[in-house]
Design a protein around this motif. Structure first.
Motif, PDB file in Angstrom:
ATOM      1  N   ALA A 115       0.830  -1.204   0.000  1.00 17.68           N
ATOM      2  CA  ALA A 115       0.000   0.000   0.000  1.00 17.68           C
ATOM      3  C   ALA A 115       0.869   1.260   0.000  1.00 17.68           C
ATOM      4  CB  ALA A 115      -0.930  -0.010   1.208  1.00 17.68           C
ATOM      5  N   ALA A 116       1.950   1.235   0.785  1.00 13.71           N
ATOM      6  CA  ALA A 116       2.855   2.382   0.821  1.00 13.71           C
ATOM      7  C   ALA A 116       3.507   2.603  -0.534  1.00 13.71           C
ATOM      8  CB  ALA A 116       3.916   2.182   1.900  1.00 13.71           C
ATOM      9  N   LEU A 117       3.921   1.521  -1.185  1.00 12.06           N
ATOM     10  CA  LEU A 117       4.528   1.656  -2.507  1.00 12.06           C
ATOM     11  C   LEU A 117       3.532   2.234  -3.510  1.00 12.06           C
ATOM     12  CD1 LEU A 117       6.514  -1.690  -2.524  1.00 12.06           C
ATOM     13  CD2 LEU A 117       7.513   0.591  -2.741  1.00 12.06           C
ATOM     14  N   GLY A 118       2.274   1.835  -3.403  1.00 11.48           N
ATOM     15  CA  GLY A 118       1.262   2.406  -4.278  1.00 11.48           C
ATOM     16  C   GLY A 118       1.099   3.901  -4.067  1.00 11.48           C
ATOM     17  N   ARG A 119       1.121   4.328  -2.802  1.00  6.61           N
ATOM     18  CA  ARG A 119       0.999   5.768  -2.523  1.00  6.61           C
ATOM     19  C   ARG A 119       2.203   6.542  -3.055  1.00  6.61           C
ATOM     20  NH1 ARG A 119      -1.076   3.557   2.326  1.00  6.61           N
ATOM     21  NH2 ARG A 119       0.915   3.829   3.425  1.00  6.61           N
ATOM     22  N   ILE A 120       3.391   5.949  -2.940  1.00  2.98           N
ATOM     23  CA  ILE A 120       4.583   6.621  -3.471  1.00  2.98           C
ATOM     24  C   ILE A 120       4.468   6.777  -4.985  1.00  2.98           C
ATOM     25  CG2 ILE A 120       7.068   6.373  -3.865  1.00  2.98           C
ATOM     26  CD1 ILE A 120       7.238   5.054  -1.097  1.00  2.98           C
ATOM     27  N   ARG A 121       4.061   5.728  -5.665  1.00  2.00           N
ATOM     28  CA  ARG A 121       3.909   5.807  -7.117  1.00  2.00           C
ATOM     29  C   ARG A 121       2.842   6.838  -7.507  1.00  2.00           C
ATOM     30  NH1 ARG A 121       8.313   5.114  -9.643  1.00  2.00           N
ATOM     31  NH2 ARG A 121       8.895   3.009 -10.261  1.00  2.00           N
ATOM     32  N   ASP A 122       1.811   6.991  -6.684  1.00  2.00           N
ATOM     33  CA  ASP A 122       0.745   7.955  -6.984  1.00  2.00           C
ATOM     34  C   ASP A 122       1.238   9.399  -6.946  1.00  2.00           C
ATOM     35  OD1 ASP A 122      -1.095   5.944  -7.345  1.00  2.00           O
ATOM     36  OD2 ASP A 122      -1.963   6.112  -5.332  1.00  2.00           O
ATOM     37  N   THR A 123       2.347   9.648  -6.235  1.00  2.00           N
ATOM     38  CA  THR A 123       2.851  11.035  -6.144  1.00  2.00           C
ATOM     39  C   THR A 123       3.426  11.528  -7.466  1.00  2.00           C
ATOM     40  OG1 THR A 123       5.098  10.388  -5.504  1.00  2.00           O
ATOM     41  CG2 THR A 123       3.475  10.681  -3.725  1.00  2.00           C
ATOM     42  N   GLY A 124       3.884  10.599  -8.314  1.00  2.00           N
ATOM     43  CA  GLY A 124       4.544  11.002  -9.550  1.00  2.00           C
ATOM     44  C   GLY A 124       5.993  11.409  -9.370  1.00  2.00           C
ATOM     45  N   VAL A 125       6.533  11.274  -8.151  1.00  2.00           N
ATOM     46  CA  VAL A 125       7.963  11.539  -7.944  1.00  2.00           C
ATOM     47  C   VAL A 125       8.747  10.608  -8.865  1.00  2.00           C
ATOM     48  CG1 VAL A 125       9.861  11.349  -6.284  1.00  2.00           C
ATOM     49  CG2 VAL A 125       7.695  12.410  -5.602  1.00  2.00           C
ATOM     50  N   PRO A 126       9.702  11.134  -9.624  1.00  7.82           N
ATOM     51  CA  PRO A 126      10.282  10.350 -10.729  1.00  7.82           C
ATOM     52  C   PRO A 126      11.097   9.138 -10.343  1.00  7.82           C
ATOM     53  CG  PRO A 126      11.374  12.483 -10.526  1.00  7.82           C
ATOM     54  CD  PRO A 126      10.178  12.538  -9.637  1.00  7.82           C
ATOM     55  N   VAL A 127      11.689   9.126  -9.164  1.00  2.00           N
ATOM     56  CA  VAL A 127      12.558   7.990  -8.808  1.00  2.00           C
ATOM     57  C   VAL A 127      12.091   7.363  -7.503  1.00  2.00           C
ATOM     58  CG1 VAL A 127      14.894   7.283  -8.157  1.00  2.00           C
ATOM     59  CG2 VAL A 127      14.562   8.887 -10.044  1.00  2.00           C
ATOM     60  N   LEU A 128      11.768   6.087  -7.592  1.00  2.00           N
ATOM     61  CA  LEU A 128      11.475   5.266  -6.422  1.00  2.00           C
ATOM     62  C   LEU A 128      12.671   4.360  -6.177  1.00  2.00           C
ATOM     63  CD1 LEU A 128       9.774   3.659  -4.304  1.00  2.00           C
ATOM     64  CD2 LEU A 128       8.876   2.324  -6.234  1.00  2.00           C
ATOM     65  N   ASN A 129      13.154   4.358  -4.939  1.00  2.00           N
ATOM     66  CA  ASN A 129      14.200   3.412  -4.542  1.00  2.00           C
ATOM     67  C   ASN A 129      13.642   2.490  -3.475  1.00  2.00           C
ATOM     68  OD1 ASN A 129      17.078   2.399  -4.193  1.00  2.00           O
ATOM     69  ND2 ASN A 129      16.548   3.036  -2.116  1.00  2.00           N
ATOM     70  N   ILE A 130      13.940   1.208  -3.602  1.00  2.00           N
ATOM     71  CA  ILE A 130      13.551   0.210  -2.606  1.00  2.00           C
ATOM     72  C   ILE A 130      14.814  -0.420  -2.037  1.00  2.00           C
ATOM     73  CG2 ILE A 130      12.335  -1.962  -2.210  1.00  2.00           C
ATOM     74  CD1 ILE A 130      10.446  -1.243  -4.482  1.00  2.00           C
ATOM     75  N   ASP A 131      14.934  -0.412  -0.712  1.00  2.00           N
ATOM     76  CA  ASP A 131      16.047  -1.064  -0.021  1.00  2.00           C
ATOM     77  C   ASP A 131      15.649  -2.487   0.343  1.00  2.00           C
ATOM     78  OD1 ASP A 131      17.541   1.254  -0.097  1.00  2.00           O
ATOM     79  OD2 ASP A 131      17.136   1.809   1.982  1.00  2.00           O
ATOM     80  N   LEU A 132      16.530  -3.442   0.034  1.00  2.00           N
ATOM     81  CA  LEU A 132      16.352  -4.837   0.426  1.00  2.00           C
ATOM     82  C   LEU A 132      17.615  -5.313   1.143  1.00  2.00           C
ATOM     83  CD1 LEU A 132      14.771  -6.353  -2.826  1.00  2.00           C
ATOM     84  CD2 LEU A 132      13.573  -5.627  -0.750  1.00  2.00           C
ATOM     85  N   ILE A 133      17.459  -6.315   1.999  1.00  2.00           N
ATOM     86  CA  ILE A 133      18.583  -6.854   2.774  1.00  2.00           C
ATOM     87  C   ILE A 133      18.715  -8.347   2.503  1.00  2.00           C
ATOM     88  CG2 ILE A 133      19.255  -7.530   5.128  1.00  2.00           C
ATOM     89  CD1 ILE A 133      18.538  -4.809   6.089  1.00  2.00           C
ATOM     90  N   TYR A 134      19.969  -8.800   2.351  1.00  2.00           N
ATOM     91  CA  TYR A 134      20.246 -10.225   2.208  1.00  2.00           C
ATOM     92  C   TYR A 134      21.142 -10.689   3.350  1.00  2.00           C
ATOM     93  CZ  TYR A 134      24.480  -8.366  -0.114  1.00  2.00           C
ATOM     94  OH  TYR A 134      25.632  -7.671  -0.422  1.00  2.00           O
TER      95      TYR A 134
END
Length: 459
Positions: free
Chosen positions: A201-220
């Motif tokens: 849901a949070a990722l959907g809201r971020i995409r709705d803003t139209g901010v050009p760059v989304l970064n996602i942090d993942l951990i291994y």
């Protein structure tokens, strides 16, 4: 209690004697703040910045609050903000910004080429408080947030529509969200309570803003993580077509939640091999799906838009840090405030910061000399996948990196960490060199910095 013993799926690999461990230290700045010390004489900021170039500065504002502290986190942040603490903190940030801008003076052009809000979690602040934070950056410091790249960190719980709307309207070009794992069991193992539905849901809201760059942090390297579960997280992130992905190895540090539960885990060789295996799997998975590797951690979608006219170079240009966990860099001094990981000490430092009236002097830091400047330049250039033009190094220092660091570079070459096929005049890491960035970086630390870091007492 969450089990935090190292995974046992990995097969032990014998490494040549003397080979640095692959996960020694995450080198994101040099020297590390554990090498900083209280300055014997508090240095006036006006004198520190008097002769520094100020036409391509970086501005960083640190917000040291989170709704929860993850088990692996050793960042300077506290859980919650009772009473009017966020108000008092922004009041102090405003006072500091006014003092710093006065110290920069107007004798030479002052311009910010890039800006970032980090933490902690900047979006812990309310929408109104984020407006005030942007006002401090613009009205006090003179940063034009709509004209430069502006990166802001957020979390699933705090990426609310009203907060994101403020950031989008004020010029954010990049929103970075720490997900760490889309597998709920792995998130729990890392002491990061979250539901996947809330993350999505949070990722959907971020995409709705139209901010050009989304970064996602993942951990291994999380307990119980396998190639299959790692792929599930990677594919869940790729569903959102993020312009950037950061893949972080899990570290267990003293005074963190995981560190208290499993002292000594960070020394396990099998865990090193598991992290290396998952790193290579993730790297290859992203490269096959249209991403370019920028550094060991950073991957950027090949068709991602440029963030803007960023002409700031971390190796050469100055940085202004606002907030009690932020660093500032001049050519002669790196400075900040006191540093801690333990919650009691962090609370004490934040309280001291909010009560500070005079921000005109640097109090804690480390002076740099020509040797340290060379080390920092080589480190921060070499750890980027594009490498370093030796001509640029020579133009700045009047010498060659091979003359300045013959033993270190010869060792990297012997280990296969340098790219023998790089064009002439380009010093670049091989794929294995990039994979071992966290082992390679500390090899370039000076003896004095190593001694200072070793003598630091965690608090």
């Amino acid at each position: 209690m969450t089990r935090t013993t190292p995974p046992t799926r990995a097969t032990r690999t014998t490494r040549p004697a003397g080979t640095p461990r692959p996960y020694r230290s995450y080198v994101y700045a040099y020297p590390h703040k554990t090498a900083y010390r209280p300055l014997s004489e508090r240095a006036p900021l006006a004198a520190l910045w008097a002769d520094e170039p100020k036409d391509a500065l970086s501005l960083y504002a640190h917000i040291p609050f989170c709704e929860v502290r993850c088990g692996f986190c050793n960042l300077f942040t506290r859980i919650g903000a009772p009473g009017e603490l966020t108000t008092r903190y922004l009041d102090a940030l405003d006072r500091q910004a006014a003092a710093v801008r006065e110290a920069l003076g107007d004798a030479a052009p002052v311009r910010f080429a890039t800006a970032a809000f980090g933490g902690g979690t900047p979006t812990y602040l309310t929408a109104a408080e984020l407006e005030r934070l942007c006002d401090i950056a613009e009205r006090r410091m003179g940063a034009d947030l709509r004209a430069v790249p502006l990166s802001v960190e957020t979390s699933p719980a705090t990426a609310t529509a009203d907060r994101l709307a403020v950031l989008a309207e004020r010029g954010a070009t990049r929103l970075s969200i720490g997900v760490q794992s889309f597998v709920e069991a792995e998130a729990r193992a890392a002491v990061r309570p979250q539901r996947r539905a809330d993350v999505e849901a949070a990722l959907g809201r971020i995409r709705d803003t139209g901010v050009p760059v989304l970064n996602i942090d993942l951990i291994y390297g999380i307990d119980g993580q396998t190639e299959e579960s790692w792929r599930r997280s990677l594919d869940a992130a790729l569903h959102w077509e993020p312009e950037e992905l950061y893949l972080y190895p899990l570290y267990v540090r003293p005074l963190t939640g995981l560190g208290r539960q499993a002292p000594g885990q960070d020394a396990d060789r099998e865990w090193d091999e598991q992290r290396l295996r998952l790193y290579r799997y993730g790297r290859d998975h992203l490269l096959a799906r249209g991403y370019t590797q920028v550094s060991m951690r950073m991957f950027r979608r090949t068709d991602a838009p440029a963030l803007g006219p960023d002409d700031h170079a971390c190796q050469t240009d100055g940085m202004i840090g606002l907030g009690c966990g932020a660093r500032s860099y001049t050519s002669r001094l790196h400075y900040s405030f006191d540093y801690a990981v333990g919650m009691r000490e962090i609370r004490s430092i934040i309280d001291a910061y909010t009560g500070t009236a005079d921000f005109s002097r640097a109090e804690v830091g480390r002076w740099t000399d020509a040797d340290e400047a060379r080390r920092r330049h080589l480190l921060q250039s070499l750890l980027q996948a594009q490498g370093m033009e030796t001509a640029d190094y020579a133009a700045r220092f009047g010498t060659s990196p091979f003359a300045d660091f013959p033993a270190e570079l010869a060792r990297f070459e012997a280990l296969g960490w340098l790219d023998g096929d790089a064009p002439g005049g380009l010093l670049r890491l091989s794929p294995e060199g990039l994979a071992h960035s966290d082992g390679l970086g500390p090899e370039l630390f000076s003896p004095a910095v190593r001694a200072a870091m070793a003598a630091y007492e965690a608090k």
